[in-house]
Design an enzyme around this catalytic site. Structure first.
Site, short mmCIF file in Angstrom:
data_model
loop_
_atom_site.label_atom_id
_atom_site.label_comp_id
_atom_site.label_asym_id
_atom_site.label_seq_id
_atom_site.Cartn_x
_atom_site.Cartn_y
_atom_site.Cartn_z
N GLY A 12 0.78 -1.23 0.00
CA GLY A 12 0.00 0.00 0.00
C GLY A 12 0.81 1.28 0.00
N ASN A 14 1.81 3.02 -2.52
CA ASN A 14 1.19 3.97 -3.46
C ASN A 14 -0.10 4.55 -2.89
OD1 ASN A 14 2.57 4.56 -5.98
ND2 ASN A 14 2.48 2.37 -6.37
N ASN A 102 -5.72 2.44 -13.10
CA ASN A 102 -4.71 1.52 -12.58
C ASN A 102 -3.32 2.04 -12.92
OD1 ASN A 102 -3.67 -0.94 -11.47
ND2 ASN A 102 -3.39 -1.74 -13.53
N HIS A 104 0.52 0.42 -13.71
CA HIS A 104 1.24 -0.82 -14.01
C HIS A 104 2.74 -0.51 -14.04
CE1 HIS A 104 1.69 -4.89 -15.49
NE2 HIS A 104 2.57 -4.42 -16.35
#
Length: 190
Positions: A12, A14, A102, A104
């Site tokens: 977590g 980010n 999202n 990546h």
């Protein structure tokens, strides 16, 4: 002020970075942090940040409305995936059409898809002999890592780099750019 829900499966970092970035800015509020992993450190981070959290199972996510109901109850208007490893179910895609984002840890379309996350991605980049890697921030659709690309940032991959070296460079890009890109999306969301 826009309200965000963050989905994460692991540490977590980010999620915490995003929460701290928006703290006191009056642009966004993290209303809920959700995880499919009851042992994920992101839940401890949520507690320290004073953000409510919600844990769910893969079965609950895919076969019930529990996840959708929790997000809606939080008032979230956007969903941010920050190290979330499961495929987003159709009911969330429909309820938050164009508002699920999202990050990546590679330059999509390379090194994406099911099973490509974390260390696996960085190791694949090294093994393929790539000279650069980076991050891709993208909208989420019904396929792993195939939604429309919003933003990419690159970093060099040197011949002597290990997967850990690449991970360090990629994390720096994530921390620098992910909150800023989210902010831009929110400011343009009328």
């Amino acid at each position: 002020m826009k309200k965000l829900a963050i989905l994460a499966s692991g540490s977590g970092s980010n999620a915490e970075n995003i929460a701290n970035y928006f703290k006191g800015k009056g642009i966004a509020e993290i209303t809920l942090i959700l995880s499919n992993n009851p042992n994920a450190y992101v839940l401890e981070r949520a507690k320290k940040l004073g953000i409510p959290s919600f844990v769910f199972t893969k079965k609950e996510m895919n076969e019930t409305e529990a996840l959708l109901d929790a997000i809606k109850k939080s008032g979230a208007e956007w969903i941010i995936l920050a190290g979330f490893l499961l495929k987003v179910p159709q009911n969330l895609l429909e309820a938050f059409d164009g508002k699920i984002v999202n990050i990546h840890p590679a330059l999509l379309p390379k090194f994406g898809g099911k099973g490509m996350y974390g260390e696996r991605v960085h190791q694949a980049v090294i093994e393929s002999g790539e000279t650069e890697s980076g991050i891709t921030i993208h909208y989420v659709n019904e396929h792993y890592d195939e939604g429309a690309i919003i933003f990419q940032a690159k970093c060099p991959v040197l011949k002597e780099d290990t997967a850990d070296d690449v991970a360090t460079k990629v994390h720096a890009l994530e921390y620098e750019y992910f909150p800023k890109v989210i902010e831009e999306l929110l400011l343009n969301d009328k």
